[in-house]
Design a protein around this motif. Sequence first.
Motif, PDB file in Angstrom:
ATOM      1  N   UNK A  56       0.827  -1.208   0.000  1.00 36.41           N
ATOM      2  CA  UNK A  56       0.000   0.000   0.000  1.00 36.41           C
ATOM      3  C   UNK A  56       0.863   1.262   0.000  1.00 36.41           C
ATOM      4  N   UNK A  57       1.967   1.250   0.753  1.00 36.78           N
ATOM      5  CA  UNK A  57       2.873   2.407   0.746  1.00 36.78           C
ATOM      6  C   UNK A  57       3.446   2.625  -0.651  1.00 36.78           C
ATOM      7  N   UNK A  58       3.855   1.532  -1.300  1.00 37.43           N
ATOM      8  CA  UNK A  58       4.404   1.639  -2.652  1.00 37.43           C
ATOM      9  C   UNK A  58       3.346   2.120  -3.636  1.00 37.43           C
ATOM     10  N   UNK A  59       2.126   1.602  -3.523  1.00 36.47           N
ATOM     11  CA  UNK A  59       1.039   2.006  -4.407  1.00 36.47           C
ATOM     12  C   UNK A  59       0.715   3.482  -4.220  1.00 36.47           C
ATOM     13  N   UNK A  60       0.686   3.934  -2.974  1.00 38.87           N
ATOM     14  CA  UNK A  60       0.432   5.342  -2.686  1.00 38.87           C
ATOM     15  C   UNK A  60       1.513   6.216  -3.312  1.00 38.87           C
ATOM     16  N   UNK A  61       2.762   5.811  -3.176  1.00 39.02           N
ATOM     17  CA  UNK A  61       3.869   6.576  -3.754  1.00 39.02           C
ATOM     18  C   UNK A  61       3.797   6.576  -5.283  1.00 39.02           C
ATOM     19  N   UNK A  66       2.737   9.638 -10.154  1.00 35.95           N
ATOM     20  CA  UNK A  66       1.947   9.738 -11.383  1.00 35.95           C
ATOM     21  C   UNK A  66       1.238  11.090 -11.489  1.00 35.95           C
ATOM     22  N   UNK A  67       1.245  11.878 -10.411  1.00 36.20           N
ATOM     23  CA  UNK A  67       0.662  13.213 -10.469  1.00 36.20           C
ATOM     24  C   UNK A  67      -0.676  13.349  -9.772  1.00 36.20           C
ATOM     25  N   UNK A  68      -1.130  12.323  -9.079  1.00 34.26           N
ATOM     26  CA  UNK A  68      -2.401  12.417  -8.358  1.00 34.26           C
ATOM     27  C   UNK A  68      -2.288  13.424  -7.220  1.00 34.26           C
ATOM     28  N   UNK A  69      -3.395  14.102  -6.937  1.00 35.40           N
ATOM     29  CA  UNK A  69      -3.448  14.960  -5.752  1.00 35.40           C
ATOM     30  C   UNK A  69      -3.566  14.059  -4.526  1.00 35.40           C
ATOM     31  N   UNK A  70      -3.443  14.654  -3.363  1.00 39.40           N
ATOM     32  CA  UNK A  70      -3.566  13.872  -2.131  1.00 39.40           C
ATOM     33  C   UNK A  70      -4.935  13.201  -2.050  1.00 39.40           C
ATOM     34  N   UNK A  71      -5.968  13.953  -2.379  1.00 34.94           N
ATOM     35  CA  UNK A  71      -7.337  13.422  -2.324  1.00 34.94           C
ATOM     36  C   UNK A  71      -7.510  12.280  -3.324  1.00 34.94           C
ATOM     37  N   UNK A  72      -6.994  12.459  -4.536  1.00 32.51           N
ATOM     38  CA  UNK A  72      -7.121  11.425  -5.560  1.00 32.51           C
ATOM     39  C   UNK A  72      -6.365  10.157  -5.178  1.00 32.51           C
ATOM     40  N   UNK A  74      -5.623   9.045  -2.141  1.00 30.34           N
ATOM     41  CA  UNK A  74      -6.330   8.357  -1.059  1.00 30.34           C
ATOM     42  C   UNK A  74      -7.612   7.726  -1.596  1.00 30.34           C
ATOM     43  N   UNK A  75      -8.321   8.450  -2.455  1.00 29.84           N
ATOM     44  CA  UNK A  75      -9.560   7.914  -3.023  1.00 29.84           C
ATOM     45  C   UNK A  75      -9.279   6.667  -3.851  1.00 29.84           C
ATOM     46  N   UNK A  76      -8.156   6.626  -4.537  1.00 33.28           N
ATOM     47  CA  UNK A  76      -7.760   5.452  -5.314  1.00 33.28           C
ATOM     48  C   UNK A  76      -7.678   4.222  -4.400  1.00 33.28           C
ATOM     49  N   UNK A  77      -7.082   4.396  -3.235  1.00 36.01           N
ATOM     50  CA  UNK A  77      -6.967   3.284  -2.290  1.00 36.01           C
ATOM     51  C   UNK A  77      -8.315   2.946  -1.656  1.00 36.01           C
ATOM     52  N   UNK A  78      -9.118   3.959  -1.363  1.00 29.51           N
ATOM     53  CA  UNK A  78     -10.447   3.720  -0.785  1.00 29.51           C
ATOM     54  C   UNK A  78     -11.329   2.966  -1.779  1.00 29.51           C
ATOM     55  N   UNK A  79     -11.217   3.307  -3.054  1.00 30.65           N
ATOM     56  CA  UNK A  79     -12.007   2.619  -4.077  1.00 30.65           C
ATOM     57  C   UNK A  79     -11.669   1.130  -4.131  1.00 30.65           C
ATOM     58  N   UNK A  80     -10.448   0.776  -3.846  1.00 30.45           N
ATOM     59  CA  UNK A  80     -10.022  -0.621  -3.925  1.00 30.45           C
ATOM     60  C   UNK A  80     -10.194  -1.392  -2.620  1.00 30.45           C
TER      61      UNK A  80
END
Length: 143
Positions: A56-61, A66-72, A74-80
């Motif tokens: 998860x740490x690697x995926x977040x990084x 890739x240019x995601x905002x902080x909200x995007x 976190x939302x990417x991880x919440x969606x999964x």
Amino acid sequence: MLLLACAGPAWAVQPDEVLNDPALETRARALSEGLRCPVCRNESIDESNADIARDLRLLLRERLVAGDSDVDAVQYLVDRYGEYILLSPRVEGANFALWFAAPIMLLVAGGIALATIRGRSRARGPVALTDAEQTRLDELLNK
């Protein structure tokens, strides 16, 4: 020993995970402190040594690079993984019950306690026995 105990959570993030850009790494650390490790329960992915926390740490990084905002990111991880991954669930939708159930139950219990105490203070004392009842009681006790 105290310094070693305080440094324990810092060991979770491995050197090969750290981003070269200090600003991105700071963002990643701040975000990962608010994400729950699915295995460790109430431990952030930043503190956890579990394999999934590392993933998860690697995926977040990756998302931040890739240019995601902080909200995007976190939302990417919440969606999964669902909202369970958030250490502090959002106050919306079905989570209202989680956030407000305890205070509401405390107020209800306080109301019940207050009503019970007031009811006891208004209760009548024992009713005196009639002459016939007192006579019968005296007969029973003297036998």
